[in-house]
Design an enzyme around this catalytic site. Structure first.
Site, PDB file in Angstrom:
ATOM      1  N   HIS A   1      -7.623   9.983  -2.210  1.00  0.00           N
ATOM      2  CA  HIS A   1      -6.688   9.272  -1.003  1.00  0.00           C
ATOM      3  C   HIS A   1      -8.014  10.406  -0.050  1.00  0.00           C
ATOM      4  O   HIS A   1      -7.987   8.920   1.438  1.00  0.00           O
ATOM      5  CB  HIS A   1      -4.904  10.550  -1.061  1.00  0.00           C
ATOM      6  CG  HIS A   1      -4.519  10.180  -0.037  1.00  0.00           C
ATOM      7  ND1 HIS A   1      -3.189  10.145   0.175  1.00  0.00           N
ATOM      8  CD2 HIS A   1      -4.774   9.597   1.535  1.00  0.00           C
ATOM      9  CE1 HIS A   1      -2.732   9.669   1.160  1.00  0.00           C
ATOM     10  NE2 HIS A   1      -3.637   9.133   2.007  1.00  0.00           N
TER      11      HIS A   1
ATOM     12  N   VAL B   1       9.838  -0.872   8.417  1.00  0.00           N
ATOM     13  CA  VAL B   1      10.984  -1.040   7.485  1.00  0.00           C
ATOM     14  C   VAL B   1      11.358  -1.884   7.686  1.00  0.00           C
ATOM     15  O   VAL B   1      12.909  -2.194   7.081  1.00  0.00           O
ATOM     16  CB  VAL B   1      12.143   0.248   6.949  1.00  0.00           C
ATOM     17  CG1 VAL B   1      10.539   1.319   6.417  1.00  0.00           C
ATOM     18  CG2 VAL B   1      11.818   1.096   8.155  1.00  0.00           C
TER      19      VAL B   1
ATOM     20  N   TYR C   1       3.108  10.003  -0.681  1.00  0.00           N
ATOM     21  CA  TYR C   1       4.010   9.086  -0.082  1.00  0.00           C
ATOM     22  C   TYR C   1       6.095   9.272  -0.190  1.00  0.00           C
ATOM     23  O   TYR C   1       6.869   9.206   0.318  1.00  0.00           O
ATOM     24  CB  TYR C   1       4.090   7.812   0.766  1.00  0.00           C
ATOM     25  CG  TYR C   1       2.775   7.729   1.408  1.00  0.00           C
ATOM     26  CD1 TYR C   1       2.179   7.779   1.787  1.00  0.00           C
ATOM     27  CD2 TYR C   1       2.457   6.280   0.932  1.00  0.00           C
ATOM     28  CE1 TYR C   1       0.895   7.896   2.835  1.00  0.00           C
ATOM     29  CE2 TYR C   1       1.334   5.652   2.170  1.00  0.00           C
ATOM     30  CZ  TYR C   1       0.300   6.754   2.390  1.00  0.00           C
ATOM     31  OH  TYR C   1      -0.648   6.216   3.384  1.00  0.00           O
TER      32      TYR C   1
ATOM     33  N   ASP D   1       1.292  -1.205  -0.305  1.00  0.00           N
ATOM     34  CA  ASP D   1      -0.079   0.092  -0.430  1.00  0.00           C
ATOM     35  C   ASP D   1       1.032   1.344  -0.393  1.00  0.00           C
ATOM     36  O   ASP D   1       1.449   1.191   1.027  1.00  0.00           O
ATOM     37  CB  ASP D   1      -1.071  -0.030   1.484  1.00  0.00           C
ATOM     38  CG  ASP D   1      -2.045   1.273   1.377  1.00  0.00           C
ATOM     39  OD1 ASP D   1      -2.988   0.990   0.993  1.00  0.00           O
ATOM     40  OD2 ASP D   1      -1.456   1.982   1.718  1.00  0.00           O
TER      41      ASP D   1
ATOM     42  N   LYS E   1      -2.614   5.538  -4.560  1.00  0.00           N
ATOM     43  CA  LYS E   1      -4.017   6.243  -4.256  1.00  0.00           C
ATOM     44  C   LYS E   1      -3.648   7.811  -4.599  1.00  0.00           C
ATOM     45  O   LYS E   1      -2.484   8.407  -4.646  1.00  0.00           O
ATOM     46  CB  LYS E   1      -3.466   7.493  -2.610  1.00  0.00           C
ATOM     47  CG  LYS E   1      -3.653   5.419  -1.087  1.00  0.00           C
ATOM     48  CD  LYS E   1      -3.997   6.523  -0.074  1.00  0.00           C
ATOM     49  CE  LYS E   1      -3.387   4.878   1.077  1.00  0.00           C
ATOM     50  NZ  LYS E   1      -1.996   4.357   1.193  1.00  0.00           N
TER      51      LYS E   1
ATOM     52  N   ILE F   1      -2.811  -2.943   7.400  1.00  0.00           N
ATOM     53  CA  ILE F   1      -1.548  -2.771   6.371  1.00  0.00           C
ATOM     54  C   ILE F   1      -0.794  -2.225   7.351  1.00  0.00           C
ATOM     55  O   ILE F   1      -0.263  -0.632   7.554  1.00  0.00           O
ATOM     56  CB  ILE F   1      -2.143  -1.825   5.118  1.00  0.00           C
ATOM     57  CG1 ILE F   1      -2.417  -0.552   5.513  1.00  0.00           C
ATOM     58  CG2 ILE F   1      -1.955  -2.466   3.656  1.00  0.00           C
ATOM     59  CD1 ILE F   1      -2.756   0.699   4.276  1.00  0.00           C
TER      60      ILE F   1
HETATM   61  P1  NAD Z   1       1.268   1.747  12.065  1.00  0.00           P
HETATM   62  O1  NAD Z   1      -0.200   1.677  12.439  1.00  0.00           O
HETATM   63  O2  NAD Z   1       1.049   0.767  11.277  1.00  0.00           O
HETATM   64  O3  NAD Z   1       2.138   1.509  12.853  1.00  0.00           O
HETATM   65  C1  NAD Z   1       3.434   1.577  12.668  1.00  0.00           C
HETATM   66  C2  NAD Z   1       4.523   2.110  13.462  1.00  0.00           C
HETATM   67  O4  NAD Z   1       4.165   0.527  13.996  1.00  0.00           O
HETATM   68  C3  NAD Z   1       6.366   1.471  13.194  1.00  0.00           C
HETATM   69  O5  NAD Z   1       6.253   3.020  12.919  1.00  0.00           O
HETATM   70  C4  NAD Z   1       6.932   0.990  13.872  1.00  0.00           C
HETATM   71  O6  NAD Z   1       7.041   2.038  14.430  1.00  0.00           O
HETATM   72  C5  NAD Z   1       6.283   0.394  15.131  1.00  0.00           C
HETATM   73  N1  NAD Z   1       6.120  -1.567  14.419  1.00  0.00           N
HETATM   74  C6  NAD Z   1       5.234  -2.183  13.427  1.00  0.00           C
HETATM   75  N2  NAD Z   1       5.447  -3.217  13.318  1.00  0.00           N
HETATM   76  C7  NAD Z   1       5.600  -3.173  14.868  1.00  0.00           C
HETATM   77  C8  NAD Z   1       6.641  -4.244  15.575  1.00  0.00           C
HETATM   78  N3  NAD Z   1       6.125  -5.784  14.973  1.00  0.00           N
HETATM   79  N4  NAD Z   1       7.089  -4.746  16.518  1.00  0.00           N
HETATM   80  C9  NAD Z   1       6.954  -2.834  16.936  1.00  0.00           C
HETATM   81  N5  NAD Z   1       7.189  -2.381  16.571  1.00  0.00           N
HETATM   82  C10 NAD Z   1       6.250  -2.057  15.424  1.00  0.00           C
HETATM   83  O7  NAD Z   1       1.060   3.022  11.421  1.00  0.00           O
HETATM   84  P2  NAD Z   1       0.947   3.676   9.764  1.00  0.00           P
HETATM   85  O8  NAD Z   1       2.167   3.838   9.099  1.00  0.00           O
HETATM   86  O9  NAD Z   1       0.788   4.959  10.335  1.00  0.00           O
HETATM   87  O10 NAD Z   1      -0.098   3.100   9.195  1.00  0.00           O
HETATM   88  C11 NAD Z   1       0.012   1.926   8.276  1.00  0.00           C
HETATM   89  C12 NAD Z   1      -0.089   1.762   6.909  1.00  0.00           C
HETATM   90  O11 NAD Z   1      -1.766   2.872   6.512  1.00  0.00           O
HETATM   91  C13 NAD Z   1       0.904   3.211   6.380  1.00  0.00           C
HETATM   92  O12 NAD Z   1       2.163   2.908   6.427  1.00  0.00           O
HETATM   93  C14 NAD Z   1       0.116   3.474   4.803  1.00  0.00           C
HETATM   94  O13 NAD Z   1       0.640   2.587   4.573  1.00  0.00           O
HETATM   95  C15 NAD Z   1      -1.189   3.602   5.812  1.00  0.00           C
HETATM   96  N6  NAD Z   1      -2.286   4.899   5.693  1.00  0.00           N
HETATM   97  C16 NAD Z   1      -3.238   5.129   5.255  1.00  0.00           C
HETATM   98  C17 NAD Z   1      -3.449   6.592   5.530  1.00  0.00           C
HETATM   99  C18 NAD Z   1      -4.399   7.280   4.821  1.00  0.00           C
HETATM  100  O14 NAD Z   1      -5.006   8.703   4.865  1.00  0.00           O
HETATM  101  N7  NAD Z   1      -5.570   6.428   3.523  1.00  0.00           N
HETATM  102  C19 NAD Z   1      -3.126   7.018   6.636  1.00  0.00           C
HETATM  103  C20 NAD Z   1      -1.517   7.151   7.220  1.00  0.00           C
HETATM  104  C21 NAD Z   1      -1.440   6.080   6.630  1.00  0.00           C
END
Ligand code: NAD
Length: 276
Positions: free
Chosen positions: A109, A233, A51, A46, A76, A229
């Protein structure tokens, strides 16, 4: 061994229920994360024009060397490109950056209601789907009234609405509305951007199952019928977040997680007022 799970969409296509989010993954970080995820078994990525990493996502996909038809790639349309012609142009730009000849899922988006352009934008997505350039079309951050307008004016339902959902903000009402309309729900910031991982209720359930807090939360999304999703990284976390297919939460776990829901649990912007 993990087994991928998919959700059937209202246009007949299927989406892998777990994907990799890449918001804030920059440059080679994004490229390597995508390759690590595909190596670990993910088949769904995604990204978004805003981004700034569509190019690196495309490189990561090519590095992984998996057949294109096994992958599900989402991008998006950003708010500044809303409008019919500008959406068609923005789509071409995204596809050039991704280096793909078709896209699995394209999302608007944000509705950005003050611009007054999301219906025209939706018509452009319908056209791109009719032209065979996109397999499925959907939206993100749409509230009821925005969904009702695009469906009312075009007769075409989005396959999915990607909205903020995590244990601290569960959006029961929107999920019910999606179910009535036959629209799948996708959870963004599914881990609450990491903030839910140290929640004592989640930690206790994780201890009970011998799993990590992230695995418990991702499993909660799966058991709730949501597409999820999580972003990371870090290769070991990318693997961990996909190792969620060999256990299920019990009814009392689900009840405990339900109690974490809060009406003011939203972390991101409110779609009704977000204006960027
Ligand atoms: P998320 O809720 O997926 O949290 C990500 C954070 O959690 C990471 O940066 C890391 O610090 C931590 N993490 C992940 N796996 C872990 C693990 N196994 N152990 C410990 N810590 C861990 O946050 P996000 O990135 O905001 O959301 C996920 C995805 O949703 C985004 O990357 C993007 O693709 C999407 N998104 C979309 C919108 C939208 O408006 N459509 C908005 C925000 C995010």
């Amino acid at each position: 061994m993990t087994t991928q799970m998919t959700i059937k969409l209202n246009d007949g296509n299927a989406i892998p229920q777990v994907g990799l989010g890449v918001w804030k993954a920059e440059g080679d970080q994004a490229r390597n994360a995508v390759k690590s995820a595909i190596d670990a078994g993910y088949r769904h990525i995604d990204t978004a024009a805003t981004y700034g990493n569509e190019g690196q996502v495309g490189e990561g996909v090519r590095d992984a060397g998996i057949a294109r038809d096994e992958l599900f790639i989402t991008t998006k349309l950003w708010n500044d490109a809303q409008g019919y012609d500008s959406t068609l142009a923005a789509f071409d730009k995204s596809m050039t950056k991704l280096g793909l000849d078709y896209l699995d899922l394209y999302l608007i988006h944000w509705p950005a209601p003050r611009k007054g352009l999301f219906v025209e934008t939706w018509k452009a997505l319908v056209k791109l789907k009719e032209d065979g350039r996109i397999r499925s079309i959907g939206v993100s951050n749409f509230e009821r009234e925005h969904l009702d307008r695009i469906i009312g004016e075009t007769g075409v339902k989005p396959v999915i609405n990607q909205i903020e959902i995590h244990p601290g903000f569960q959006q029961a009402e929107m999920r019910r509305h999606h179910e009535e309309l036959g629209i799948a729900t996708q959870s963004w910031s599914p881990l609450g951007q990491g903030s839910m991982l140290s929640n004592p209720v989640i930690e206790e359930i994780a201890r009970k199952h011998g799993k990590s807090p992230a695995q418990v939360i991702i499993r909660w999304h799966l058991d709730s019928g949501l597409v999820v999703i999580p972003k990371s990284v870090t290769p070991s976390r990318i693997v961990e977040n996909f190792d969620v297919f060999s256990f299920r939460l019990e009814d009392d776990d689900i009840a405990s997680i339900s109690s974490l829901d809060s009406a003011d649990g939203r972390i991101g912007p409110d779609p009704m007022t977000a204006d960027f």
